[in-house]
Design a protein around this motif. Structure first.
Motif: not given
Lengths: 397, 236
Positions: A155-157, A183-192, A220-225, B224-228
């Motif tokens: 991920i990145g800009s 993996h999923g947390a990176k996707l969620t963070g990217l949109f934030k 699964e939870i990460a997909i929802s996030e 997850a929380y840390t990475v997000i």
């Protein structure tokens, strides 16, 4: 799993450069992270799935060090059963990349995640995030499986035609691009981040079988996030775009994520769905779905079917340039999340259900509705297909 | 297996009316004079393109009426429909459409609460139940992405190994407690207390997605929380 370490005292001048990651932890493959070492020695830290090969490793690395004298560097190697020849080749490539050599793009299908991003965005504009730290999956080692520093997503800009975007690319060869906790947390963070930074668009280069079953619940939870964060970005006026032109397609949770984006670009290789043909066959039997019948699989999930159905908004060839061109056009076509838009979408989906009769796949449907195209459509080249698709899509509201 | 009627009675006594279409149920209910819209599926339905479409239609109706009342999502979904036809129809797009409708309702200001009263499996759970502001489950509910036999088959990891690991690790094995530890459920309550939990959720009116934070606090999902946050605070 086995961990090995090798150290060398080299007298040649220390090599300087920016940390790079080369390769993917696919089966029979490995990733190599090269960075400047803090101590005087040159260091190799190896984590491998194949045990009892330390002698071979030591020979391969000795040869490499003798030939290239990589002074002042640290090599972190995550191996998933690569042969000595592959290891040698990858070490050489990694060092070349570290010293500034860039390979030029060929086919999208073969490029890895970093290669795809740099080929599709403005030259030199990609700034990889989490580049200097590793967030390995904490769950895979418990199952004795190899890990990758990016957990299968880069991920990145970057800039697209001088417009600021954020971008993510899934590593097709690491766990089939599947979504785990990190993996999923990176996707969620990217949109934030997109909301905070107010960028023009978020582009996802999707190439994934869906949730990674080894960390199924977290995935699964990460997909929802991710879906919640994605909608939040759309509500803030950010365009969200998916490119599904890779070998794994967009399945499971990623198939659902793809349907939440403003727009999707596909090519002939693309497949989009929830359950893959193999899963349906495994549960319901070969009468329900013969997963070996490739033509049938593509008539059900394939890029051409998805474009005719208007699930995908653009259909492109397989060259990097055609995907890039479609991205440039698509990011100006933002679709607002409004009641009006929902009603338009609802009408499209209603018509599809009503017209479907008892059909099971696109070939059957074409024979009923557009017999003039039924025999040829899945063999047509890009230009002829787009003309035929235009005629069919005009009939859809 | 707990029936839908029993759940509805526990929450609303007799003050509800539900219509059924293709295993999708919808209607209005009252709790302490508060109007609550209800939408869900019953009897361990496999959610397909058609069901998702019917659900979306109900939500578009609520958006057109500009109703401000909360929405209760009832979850008893055995998974996504496993047929060639549903896949060809683009079930993922019907799910995406349903999720978009729920998002618009959230934007309109309606609180959205899910109650998992029986099963919540795989893509069918992602398609609506997981989209609520607050997600509640009964202790006897069955939550899973895939059952362990299926996971063993796909990952080619020995079933005994998975069973053994699942005693101590919440990350892949089915179970209410696992999902709770990971932050995927806000609350787990017995049926007689479900009404109170619903009231609390409405009072709190939690609009932020706090699941990653809950996962960290409960120790089930540590990274997850840390990475997000680290990604969310990156600069260009």
């Amino acid at each position: 799993m086995e961990n090995l370490e090798f150290y060398f005292d080299l007298t040649s001048p220390r090599i300087k450069g920016k940390r790079i990651v080369c390769g993917v932890v696919g089966s029979g493959n490995l990733e190599i992270i090269v960075e400047e070492n803090k101590t005087v020695q040159t260091q190799f830290l190896i984590s491998t799935t194949v045990e009892n090969y330390s002698l071979i490793w030591s020979l391969v690395i000795d040869d490499f060090v003798k030939e290239y004298q990589p002074a002042g560097l640290k090599f972190t190697i995550n191996d998933n059963g690569a042969t000595p020849a592959v290891v040698s080749l990858r070490l050489k490539q990694a060092l070349e990349e570290f010293t500034g050599y860039k390979k030029t793009a060929s086919s999208y299908l073969e490029l890895d995640a970093r290669g795809r991003i740099s080929a599709l965005t403005d030259e030199g504009s990609f700034n990889e995030w989490l580049n200097n730290e590793d967030f390995y999956s904490p769950h895979l080692p418990i199952l004795k499986l190899p890990v990758e520093a990016d957990d299968g997503i880069v991920i990145g800009s970057a800039q697209l035609n001088a417009q600021q975007i954020l971008i993510a690319a899934q590593q097709k060869d690491f766990m089939g691009g599947a979504v785990g906790e990190v993996h999923g947390a990176k996707l969620t963070g990217l949109f934030k981040a997109a909301v905070t930074l107010g960028v023009k668009a978020v582009v996802l280069l999707i190439d994934s079988g869906g949730v990674r079953l080894h960390e199924a619940n977290s995935g699964e939870i990460a997909i929802s996030e991710t879906i919640r964060a994605l909608f939040e970005a759309r509500n803030h006026g950010i365009m969200t775009l998916g490119v599904v032109c890779g070998k794994n397609g967009a399945f499971g949770g990623m198939g659902i994520v793809s349907a939440c984006l403003d727009s999707i670009i596909v090519n002939e290789t693309a497949r989009i769905g929830v359950s893959g043909a193999e899963v349906i066959q495994a549960v319901k039997g070969i009468e329900a779905f013969d997963a070996e019948d490739r033509a049938l699989v593509w008539r059900v999930y394939g890029g051409k079917t998805r474009y005719i159905q208007e699930m995908a908004q653009s259909y492109v060839g397989s060259s990097i340039d055609s995907i890039k061109k479609a991205m440039n056009t698509a990011i100006d076509k933002k679709i607002p999340l409004t009641l009006e838009q929902l009603k338009t979408q609802h009408a499209l989906l209603k018509k599809r259900l009503e017209q479907s009769g008892s059909c099971q796949e696109e070939g059957e449907w074409l024979r009923e509705k557009y017999p003039q195209f039924a025999a040829e459509l899945f063999h047509m080249d890009e230009q002829r297909f787009l003309k035929a698709a235009d005629i069919i899509r005009k009939d859809i509201p | 297996m707990i029936t839908l009627d029993k759940v509805m009675n526990a929450l609303f006594e007799n003050d509800y009316q539900l219509t059924e279409n293709n295993s999708v149920v919808f209607g209005d209910a009252h709790r302490n004079t508060q109007l609550i819209h209800v939408l869900g599926v019953k009897e361990s339905t496999y959610l397909g393109a058609e069901q998702a479409f019917i659900m979306a239609e109900q939500l578009i109706g609520l958006l057109e009426k500009k109703s401000q009342a909360p929405l209760l999502l009832l979850v008893d979904v055995a998974g996504q429909q496993l047929t060639m036809r549903d896949e060809w129809l683009g079930m993922n797009q019907y799910f995406g459409h349903l999720l978009s409708c729920l998002e618009c309702l959230r934007q309109q200001g309606n609180p959205i609460i899910s109650l998992v009263y029986n099963q919540a499996v795989g893509g069918g759970f992602i398609a609506y139940g997981l989209m609520a502001d607050t997600i509640i489950a009964l202790p006897e509910a069955k939550l899973a992405v895939m059952w362990l036999e299926g996971i063993a088959k796909v990952t080619k990891i020995d079933l005994n190994t998975l069973e053994e690991l699942s005693q101590t690790i919440p990350v892949f094995a089915p179970g209410v407690n696992n999902f709770h530890l990971l932050g995927g459920l806000h609350d787990v309550v017995e049926l007689p207390k479900a009404g109170q939990a619903l009231d609390n959720a409405l009072k709190k009116n939690n609009k932020e997605d706090v699941r990653a934070q809950l996962g960290k606090e409960r120790g089930g999902r540590t990274l997850a929380y840390t990475v997000i946050n680290q990604v969310a605070n990156s600069s260009l």
